[in-house]
Design a protein around this motif. Structure first.
Motif, PDB file in Angstrom:
ATOM      1  N   LEU A   1      63.012  80.545 -61.406  1.00 59.19           N
ATOM      2  CA  LEU A   1      61.839  81.342 -61.064  1.00 59.19           C
ATOM      3  C   LEU A   1      60.813  81.335 -62.196  1.00 59.19           C
ATOM      4  CD1 LEU A   1      63.420  84.442 -59.255  1.00 59.19           C
ATOM      5  CD2 LEU A   1      62.691  82.237 -58.325  1.00 59.19           C
ATOM      6  N   LYS A   2      61.290  81.285 -63.440  1.00 60.17           N
ATOM      7  CA  LYS A   2      60.365  81.305 -64.577  1.00 60.17           C
ATOM      8  C   LYS A   2      59.637  79.983 -64.779  1.00 60.17           C
ATOM      9  CE  LYS A   2      62.016  85.105 -67.416  1.00 60.17           C
ATOM     10  NZ  LYS A   2      62.476  85.548 -68.753  1.00 60.17           N
ATOM     11  N   GLN A   3      59.990  78.975 -63.979  1.00 63.51           N
ATOM     12  CA  GLN A   3      59.190  77.750 -64.003  1.00 63.51           C
ATOM     13  C   GLN A   3      57.791  78.037 -63.464  1.00 63.51           C
ATOM     14  OE1 GLN A   3      61.617  75.086 -61.727  1.00 63.51           O
ATOM     15  NE2 GLN A   3      62.815  74.424 -63.499  1.00 63.51           N
ATOM     16  N   GLY A   4      57.692  79.049 -62.598  1.00 65.55           N
ATOM     17  CA  GLY A   4      56.384  79.447 -62.087  1.00 65.55           C
ATOM     18  C   GLY A   4      55.594  80.261 -63.083  1.00 65.55           C
ATOM     19  N   LYS A   5      56.315  81.030 -63.936  1.00 69.71           N
ATOM     20  CA  LYS A   5      55.657  81.850 -64.960  1.00 69.71           C
ATOM     21  C   LYS A   5      56.659  82.056 -66.084  1.00 69.71           C
ATOM     22  CE  LYS A   5      53.244  86.247 -65.680  1.00 69.71           C
ATOM     23  NZ  LYS A   5      52.928  87.577 -65.094  1.00 69.71           N
ATOM     24  N   THR A   6      56.462  81.354 -67.181  1.00 66.12           N
ATOM     25  CA  THR A   6      57.478  81.337 -68.243  1.00 66.12           C
ATOM     26  C   THR A   6      57.692  82.702 -68.885  1.00 66.12           C
ATOM     27  OG1 THR A   6      55.747  80.650 -69.802  1.00 66.12           O
ATOM     28  CG2 THR A   6      57.083  78.913 -68.808  1.00 66.12           C
ATOM     29  N   ASP A   7      56.671  83.559 -68.908  1.00 65.65           N
ATOM     30  CA  ASP A   7      56.803  84.871 -69.548  1.00 65.65           C
ATOM     31  C   ASP A   7      57.006  85.988 -68.530  1.00 65.65           C
ATOM     32  OD1 ASP A   7      54.292  84.671 -68.456  1.00 65.65           O
ATOM     33  OD2 ASP A   7      53.234  85.588 -70.150  1.00 65.65           O
ATOM     34  N   ALA A   8      57.516  85.650 -67.361  1.00 66.55           N
ATOM     35  CA  ALA A   8      57.700  86.639 -66.303  1.00 66.55           C
ATOM     36  C   ALA A   8      58.696  87.713 -66.731  1.00 66.55           C
ATOM     37  CB  ALA A   8      58.171  85.958 -65.022  1.00 66.55           C
ATOM     38  N   THR A   9      58.358  88.956 -66.449  1.00 68.06           N
ATOM     39  CA  THR A   9      59.252  90.080 -66.730  1.00 68.06           C
ATOM     40  C   THR A   9      60.155  90.315 -65.522  1.00 68.06           C
ATOM     41  OG1 THR A   9      57.693  91.693 -65.843  1.00 68.06           O
ATOM     42  CG2 THR A   9      57.493  91.117 -68.187  1.00 68.06           C
ATOM     43  N   GLU A  10      61.115  91.222 -65.691  1.00 67.22           N
ATOM     44  CA  GLU A  10      61.998  91.524 -64.560  1.00 67.22           C
ATOM     45  C   GLU A  10      61.207  92.144 -63.419  1.00 67.22           C
ATOM     46  OE1 GLU A  10      66.264  93.701 -63.558  1.00 67.22           O
ATOM     47  OE2 GLU A  10      65.508  93.643 -65.612  1.00 67.22           O
ATOM     48  N   ALA A  11      60.181  92.921 -63.757  1.00 65.33           N
ATOM     49  CA  ALA A  11      59.333  93.511 -62.714  1.00 65.33           C
ATOM     50  C   ALA A  11      58.622  92.409 -61.925  1.00 65.33           C
ATOM     51  CB  ALA A  11      58.309  94.449 -63.353  1.00 65.33           C
ATOM     52  N   ASP A  12      58.159  91.352 -62.622  1.00 64.55           N
ATOM     53  CA  ASP A  12      57.518  90.218 -61.940  1.00 64.55           C
ATOM     54  C   ASP A  12      58.503  89.520 -61.007  1.00 64.55           C
ATOM     55  OD1 ASP A  12      55.107  90.614 -63.304  1.00 64.55           O
ATOM     56  OD2 ASP A  12      55.748  89.354 -64.988  1.00 64.55           O
ATOM     57  N   LEU A  13      59.733  89.346 -61.498  1.00 58.86           N
ATOM     58  CA  LEU A  13      60.764  88.690 -60.681  1.00 58.86           C
ATOM     59  C   LEU A  13      61.060  89.513 -59.435  1.00 58.86           C
ATOM     60  CD1 LEU A  13      63.275  87.592 -63.510  1.00 58.86           C
ATOM     61  CD2 LEU A  13      61.618  86.157 -62.345  1.00 58.86           C
ATOM     62  N   ASN A  14      61.196  90.828 -59.620  1.00 56.09           N
ATOM     63  CA  ASN A  14      61.512  91.707 -58.473  1.00 56.09           C
ATOM     64  C   ASN A  14      60.386  91.686 -57.438  1.00 56.09           C
ATOM     65  OD1 ASN A  14      64.000  92.522 -59.500  1.00 56.09           O
ATOM     66  ND2 ASN A  14      63.105  94.220 -60.662  1.00 56.09           N
ATOM     67  N   ARG A  15      59.147  91.747 -57.907  1.00 57.29           N
ATOM     68  CA  ARG A  15      58.003  91.766 -56.985  1.00 57.29           C
ATOM     69  C   ARG A  15      57.940  90.476 -56.188  1.00 57.29           C
ATOM     70  NH1 ARG A  15      52.971  89.581 -57.414  1.00 57.29           N
ATOM     71  NH2 ARG A  15      51.325  90.540 -56.103  1.00 57.29           N
ATOM     72  N   ALA A  16      58.048  89.340 -56.884  1.00 57.08           N
ATOM     73  CA  ALA A  16      57.955  88.047 -56.196  1.00 57.08           C
ATOM     74  C   ALA A  16      59.116  87.861 -55.226  1.00 57.08           C
ATOM     75  CB  ALA A  16      57.932  86.917 -57.221  1.00 57.08           C
ATOM     76  N   ALA A  17      60.310  88.301 -55.633  1.00 57.10           N
ATOM     77  CA  ALA A  17      61.483  88.150 -54.765  1.00 57.10           C
ATOM     78  C   ALA A  17      61.335  88.988 -53.497  1.00 57.10           C
ATOM     79  CB  ALA A  17      62.735  88.551 -55.527  1.00 57.10           C
ATOM     80  N   LYS A  18      60.720  90.159 -53.609  1.00 58.84           N
ATOM     81  CA  LYS A  18      60.505  91.001 -52.419  1.00 58.84           C
ATOM     82  C   LYS A  18      59.489  90.354 -51.472  1.00 58.84           C
ATOM     83  CE  LYS A  18      61.736  95.422 -54.554  1.00 58.84           C
ATOM     84  NZ  LYS A  18      61.231  96.726 -55.053  1.00 58.84           N
ATOM     85  N   ILE A  19      58.434  89.773 -52.052  1.00 57.23           N
ATOM     86  CA  ILE A  19      57.431  89.113 -51.203  1.00 57.23           C
ATOM     87  C   ILE A  19      58.065  87.959 -50.428  1.00 57.23           C
ATOM     88  CG2 ILE A  19      55.335  87.689 -51.239  1.00 57.23           C
ATOM     89  CD1 ILE A  19      54.405  89.314 -53.667  1.00 57.23           C
ATOM     90  N   ALA A  20      58.913  87.178 -51.092  1.00 58.23           N
ATOM     91  CA  ALA A  20      59.528  86.003 -50.457  1.00 58.23           C
ATOM     92  C   ALA A  20      60.795  86.355 -49.684  1.00 58.23           C
ATOM     93  CB  ALA A  20      59.853  84.959 -51.525  1.00 58.23           C
ATOM     94  N   GLN A  21      61.127  87.658 -49.634  1.00 60.46           N
ATOM     95  CA  GLN A  21      62.345  88.112 -48.946  1.00 60.46           C
ATOM     96  C   GLN A  21      63.612  87.515 -49.573  1.00 60.46           C
ATOM     97  OE1 GLN A  21      61.772  90.538 -46.535  1.00 60.46           O
ATOM     98  NE2 GLN A  21      59.700  90.179 -47.321  1.00 60.46           N
ATOM     99  N   ALA A  22      63.516  87.151 -50.863  1.00 57.57           N
ATOM    100  CA  ALA A  22      64.694  86.619 -51.558  1.00 57.57           C
ATOM    101  C   ALA A  22      65.524  87.734 -52.170  1.00 57.57           C
ATOM    102  CB  ALA A  22      64.255  85.644 -52.659  1.00 57.57           C
ATOM    103  N   ALA A  23      64.904  88.907 -52.396  1.00 56.80           N
ATOM    104  CA  ALA A  23      65.646  90.034 -52.976  1.00 56.80           C
ATOM    105  C   ALA A  23      66.822  90.427 -52.090  1.00 56.80           C
ATOM    106  CB  ALA A  23      64.704  91.218 -53.166  1.00 56.80           C
ATOM    107  N   GLU A  24      66.696  90.139 -50.801  1.00 63.75           N
ATOM    108  CA  GLU A  24      67.751  90.487 -49.826  1.00 63.75           C
ATOM    109  C   GLU A  24      69.107  89.915 -50.231  1.00 63.75           C
ATOM    110  OE1 GLU A  24      68.913  89.318 -45.217  1.00 63.75           O
ATOM    111  OE2 GLU A  24      66.826  89.106 -45.900  1.00 63.75           O
TER     112      GLU A  24
END
Length: 578
Positions: free
Chosen positions: A432-455
């Motif tokens: 996931l950090k290939q999309g944004k190398t300095d992504a925080t856990e909050a960034d990961l959670n937000r993106a995962a919810k949008i893509a329905q991957a958090a499920e």
């Protein structure tokens, strides 16, 4: 390339040359000591004690020379190994860095399997070549010249035996090298083919097994493997004749030297002593000359393979990327897109994949692209992030021509989620950090919810630290697509391209993804390429492609009324749903 890389290690090169000179000096000095020992042993004028003492001193001298040669050999091997390892590591990094600068067109020109062989097998050959250069190839001419001069000085009347032996060995070596050359040239080409077959077979193992194609794959592999075996066998046959030929020549030279020296021995004790002592040194120098020629010939044959490999690597390093970016300051681009009379054909393709495409997309719009299979939808999408350059026409983003925008500006503004979900070995977080190398856990959670991957991520014990196997084989097709979408949206791009990236999702998950994209990425220009019209029915604009041409554009309701191509696609899919 190689010489430039070696230049960084001048101290090691100096050490390798000095230790090599020590080795050669020790080897050339030894026969002179043996000559002196022989003279003492046959000189009856010396007393017994004197002979023993003198022989002992020469013996200690021989031991000292041997130790000096041994130390020189060990230090030379260490220096040569460091040079070979360091230079090959530098070239490997340079080659990988160069490949990263290649466009899709450049990679396809070489092929992925070919580039892998060049970075592995070819680089190993270059590494072996460097070892041979600093251990053998430079030492051989030094040993040859030294032994040749000293042999003539030792027994000048037998100079013609040395010349004859050298000529015969050189002739045999030349014929052998000429015979082996084509086989060494064929090795790397066959290695490319074998590597490609093995890679395709392993990647497509499910297809091979499901269609019971094991025998065909084995047959294809065996064909190339047998051809490689044939070349190796031919080289082995040539070697099997070379070594006996060298042995016969050397033994005949020794026989000739002993035979002719016997005719020069006189009744004079001092002359006989010199000649008997000299013949031992002469024979040793002959053996050193023969060894130098044989090793030089054999190493040259193996080195020829290394030079071929070096040439293949140089070909990669010398290739200028077909796509270059202007050296301009980075800037923030808006999400507006304009195609102006764009045409494109893939390399080595005569027919245009896209023909005279023109359209505009406003900042923040959601645009769908539909069309039959092979109509050019994915190709059009790949032109936007500049994975390829059009043959004709211009593409602008935020009013800027793509060819005059910095690479960093473009990559920061655009995310593309490809049709085939590609994951790399590592962890979910790494991918996931290939999309944004300095992504925080909050960034990961937000993106995962949008893509329905958090499920499914939240159900994993390690969550984002969960392991991703090679090519994501431990995830389903839908999970891989959702992770790919997560990677695409994590940096909040101004332009998001979804290239049929929800095809493996069920209708409910696809609907949730689209709703999340609409809510969370309102200011993002979203381009959705889809086979199903239901995926783009709510888009602000839909582009309809047919055989590489833009045949219609508008909203769903407008196209149903005005576009025959769109209406046919819609009616067909509606009938299938009914």
């Amino acid at each position: 390339m190689v010489f430039k890389a070696i230049g960084k290690y001048k101290l090691l090169v100096f050490a390798a040359l000095v230790t090599m000179i020590i080795q050669v000096a020790a080897a050339l000095w030894q026969p002179q000591y043996l000559k002196n020992i022989m003279k003492v042993m046959v000189d009856t004028t010396l007393s017994t004690n004197g002979k023993v003492d003198q022989i002992s001193s020469y013996g200690f001298g021989l031991i000292a020379i041997a130790v000096m040669g041994l130390i020189g050999s060990v230090l030379n091997t260490i220096a040569a190994a460091k040079i070979a390892q360091s230079v090959s590591a530098d070239i490997r990094e340079s080659t990988f860095r160069k490949i990263q600068s290649f466009s899709y067109e450049d990679v396809e020109k070489f092929s992925a399997s070919n580039l892998v062989v060049r970075m592995t097998n070819d680089l190993n050959q270059v590494q072996m070549l460097l070892m041979m250069v600093f251990q053998v190839l430079i030492r051989v001419p030094m040993l040859f010249v030294g032994a040749f001069v000293l042999s003539i000085m030792t027994m000048p009347q037998l100079w013609w035996i040395i010349i004859l032996m050298v000529v015969l060995i050189v002739v045999v070596t030349a014929f052998s090298m000429k015979a082996m050359g084509p086989h060494f040239m064929a090795f790397q080409t066959l290695m490319d083919k074998i590597n490609g077959i093995a890679k395709d077979n392993l990647r497509g193992s499910r297809v091979v097994k499901s269609f019971v194609q094991e025998k065909n794959q084995i047959s294809k592999f065996d064909k190339e493997s047998d051809e490689l075996f044939g070349h190796n066998l031919a080289v082995g046959y040539i070697f099997s004749t070379m070594i006996p030929a060298f042995t016969i020549i050397s033994q005949l030279a020794v026989f000739g030297a002993v035979l002719f020296i016997s005719t020069y021995i006189t009744d004079s004790v001092s002359v006989a002593t010199d000649q008997l002592g000299g013949i031992m040194s002469f024979i040793q120098y002959m053996m050193q000359i023969m060894f130098a020629i044989i090793m030089g010939g054999m190493m040259s044959m193996f080195a020829s393979r290394g030079f071929v490999s070096a040439g293949r690597i140089q070909e990669v390093l010398a290739t200028e990327p077909s796509m270059k970016y202007d050296d301009v300051p980075d800037e923030k681009l808006t999400g507006s897109i304009k195609f102006d009379d764009v045409s494109f054909a893939y390399p080595h393709d005569e027919d245009m994949t896209l023909k005279n495409i023109s359209f505009e997309i406003k900042d923040g719009e959601m645009v769908g692209i539909v069309g039959a299979t092979g109509s050019g939808k994915s190709t059009l999408a790949q032109l936007i992030p500049r994975l390829f350059d059009p043959n004709e026409g211009t593409i602008t983003i935020g009013g800027k021509d793509l060819k005059h925008v910095s690479q960093n500006s473009l990559k920061q503004s655009i995310s593309i989620v490809l049709q085939k979900a590609i994951l790399f070995s590592g962890t979910i977080e790494d991918n996931l950090k290939q999309g944004k190398t300095d992504a925080t856990e909050a960034d990961l959670n937000r993106a995962a919810k949008i893509a329905q991957a958090a499920e499914f991520i939240d159900r994993l014990p390690d969550r984002y630290d969960a392991e991703v196997e090679e090519r994501g084989n431990n995830f389903s097709g839908g999970q891989k697509q959702r992770l790919s979408i997560t990677r695409g949206v994590i940096k909040n791009p101004n332009i998001l391209i979804l290239d049929d990236s929800t095809s493996a999702l069920d209708a409910r998950s696809e609907k949730l993804v689209q709703e999340a994209l609409n809510q969370e990425l309102k200011g993002t220009t979203t381009i959705i390429i889809a086979q199903k019209i239901s995926s783009v029915v709510h888009a602000d604009k839909i582009l309809v492609l047919d055989e590489g041409q833009l045949v219609a554009q508008g909203t769903h309701h407008e196209l149903v009324q005005s576009s025959e191509v769109y209406q046919q696609i819609y009616d067909t899919q509606k009938a299938q749903e009914d």
